[in-house]
Structures are given as C-alpha cells and as structure tokens.
Design a protein around this motif. Structure first.
Motif, PDB file in Angstrom:
ATOM      1  N   ALA A   1     -29.089  11.826  32.006  1.00  0.00           N
ATOM      2  CA  ALA A   1     -30.105  12.640  33.032  1.00  0.00           C
ATOM      3  C   ALA A   1     -31.583  12.741  31.994  1.00  0.00           C
ATOM      4  O   ALA A   1     -32.785  12.550  32.961  1.00  0.00           O
ATOM      5  CB  ALA A   1     -29.421  14.032  33.093  1.00  0.00           C
TER       6      ALA A   1
ATOM      7  N   LEU B   1     -19.061  13.535  39.736  1.00  0.00           N
ATOM      8  CA  LEU B   1     -20.467  13.228  38.998  1.00  0.00           C
ATOM      9  C   LEU B   1     -20.785  12.322  38.141  1.00  0.00           C
ATOM     10  O   LEU B   1     -21.595  10.989  38.125  1.00  0.00           O
ATOM     11  CB  LEU B   1     -20.902  14.328  37.856  1.00  0.00           C
TER      12      LEU B   1
ATOM     13  N   ASP C   1     -21.641  10.128  41.531  1.00  0.00           N
ATOM     14  CA  ASP C   1     -23.366  10.539  41.434  1.00  0.00           C
ATOM     15  C   ASP C   1     -24.016   9.744  40.707  1.00  0.00           C
ATOM     16  O   ASP C   1     -24.893   8.784  40.651  1.00  0.00           O
ATOM     17  CB  ASP C   1     -23.200  11.633  41.281  1.00  0.00           C
TER      18      ASP C   1
ATOM     19  N   ASP D   1     -26.722   6.299  41.385  1.00  0.00           N
ATOM     20  CA  ASP D   1     -27.719   6.232  40.927  1.00  0.00           C
ATOM     21  C   ASP D   1     -27.935   7.693  42.144  1.00  0.00           C
ATOM     22  O   ASP D   1     -29.516   7.772  43.445  1.00  0.00           O
ATOM     23  CB  ASP D   1     -28.677   5.181  41.368  1.00  0.00           C
ATOM     24  N   ARG D   2     -27.403   8.799  42.267  1.00  0.00           N
ATOM     25  CA  ARG D   2     -26.849   9.729  43.193  1.00  0.00           C
ATOM     26  C   ARG D   2     -26.887  10.990  42.695  1.00  0.00           C
ATOM     27  O   ARG D   2     -26.981  12.923  42.556  1.00  0.00           O
ATOM     28  CB  ARG D   2     -26.333   9.899  44.409  1.00  0.00           C
ATOM     29  N   ASN D   3     -27.963  11.348  41.288  1.00  0.00           N
ATOM     30  CA  ASN D   3     -27.703  12.163  40.155  1.00  0.00           C
ATOM     31  C   ASN D   3     -28.751  13.133  40.604  1.00  0.00           C
ATOM     32  O   ASN D   3     -29.536  13.071  41.298  1.00  0.00           O
ATOM     33  CB  ASN D   3     -27.473  12.196  38.870  1.00  0.00           C
ATOM     34  N   ARG D   4     -28.239  14.530  40.984  1.00  0.00           N
ATOM     35  CA  ARG D   4     -29.132  15.808  41.100  1.00  0.00           C
ATOM     36  C   ARG D   4     -29.437  16.761  40.027  1.00  0.00           C
ATOM     37  O   ARG D   4     -30.251  17.827  40.828  1.00  0.00           O
ATOM     38  CB  ARG D   4     -28.434  16.143  43.081  1.00  0.00           C
ATOM     39  N   HIS D   5     -29.044  16.417  39.481  1.00  0.00           N
ATOM     40  CA  HIS D   5     -29.129  17.731  38.560  1.00  0.00           C
ATOM     41  C   HIS D   5     -29.587  17.680  36.738  1.00  0.00           C
ATOM     42  O   HIS D   5     -30.276  16.073  36.983  1.00  0.00           O
ATOM     43  CB  HIS D   5     -27.621  17.889  37.215  1.00  0.00           C
TER      44      HIS D   5
END
Length: 141
Positions: A31, A102, A105, A109-113
């Motif tokens: 991240a 996770l 995700d 490439d859909r990490n939201r954190h």
C-alpha cells in the motif's frame, strides 16, 4: 497418539499463524509503494504466501477435529473452553479468507485501504491467538 496429534496441531497452527501475521505486513508495504515494478513483486509474494499457508490452515482444522474425536463426545460436551476456542478460530478462518479478498483486490489494482489499515489488521489477530492459547493451556472456563 494424542500427544503426537497435539504436537502436529500446534506445529501446523504456528506455521499458519506465521503466514497470517506476515501477509498483512506485505500489504502495508504494498500500500505504501508507488513503483509499478514493486507492486507486481508484492502481488507475486502475497499470492505465494497465501497459497503456502493455506494447507497449514486446513491441517490445523484436520488435526483439531481429530483431537476432538479422539477425546470423545463427553469430553467435548464438557469443554466450555473449547467451544469458545472454536468460536474464536472460526473468526481466524474468516480473517484468513478476508486476507485472500484483500490479496485479490491488490492483484486487480482495486486496493481501497491505506497502509495504516493494514497495520491495524496485522496486529488484531495477535490478541485472538493469545486468547486461543490461554483457552487451550489454562482452560479458564
């Protein structure tokens, strides 16, 4: 025979937990990075680690059930501590599969954190595992 089952149960659980503690740490670094090359490397590492520790999760369950069967139904019914431990372990298995979500995700490439979220979810399981160990060793209830 029961002592061998306990030893194997503890060993595979330790191997599984090592992976569950390390995978969110990889998510922290993933991240934080902006490098596409590093992100691709993290995706590979995360996937390999999850698939490496998943058989340990399965074996933890197998040896745990085998132990319960070996001790018998009367022992199981009287072991309140074990019922609480099982409830906590259901949560750990849910966490295991949440980490897989996770991981997927990140791969898509859909990490939201942010990295702080992953730091928190990296530490929380430690408390659950502490409770599981206390229940199994001390049997306070």
């Amino acid at each position: 025979m029961i002592l061998w089952l306990k030893a194997l149960h503890i060993f595979v659980m330790l191997a599984w937990m090592a992976g569950l503690f390390y995978l969110p740490r990889l998510f922290v670094y993933h991240a934080m990075t902006t490098s596409q090359e590093a992100k691709q490397q993290f995706i590979i590492m995360e996937r390999k680690l999850w698939w490496f520790v998943t058989p340990f999760a399965i074996l933890t369950l197998v040896f745990g059930i085998w132990l319960i069967i070996s001790y018998g139904a009367a022992w199981f019914a009287a072991s309140t501590w074990l019922h609480v431990k099982i409830a906590l372990m259901i949560g750990v298995y849910a966490y295991h599969f949440y980490l897989y979500k996770l991981l997927r995700d990140f791969a898509a490439d859909r990490n939201r954190h942010g990295h702080k979220f992953y730091r928190v979810i990296n530490e929380l399981p430690v408390l659950v595992i502490l409770a599981v160990v206390i229940l199994a060793v001390v049997k306070p209830i």
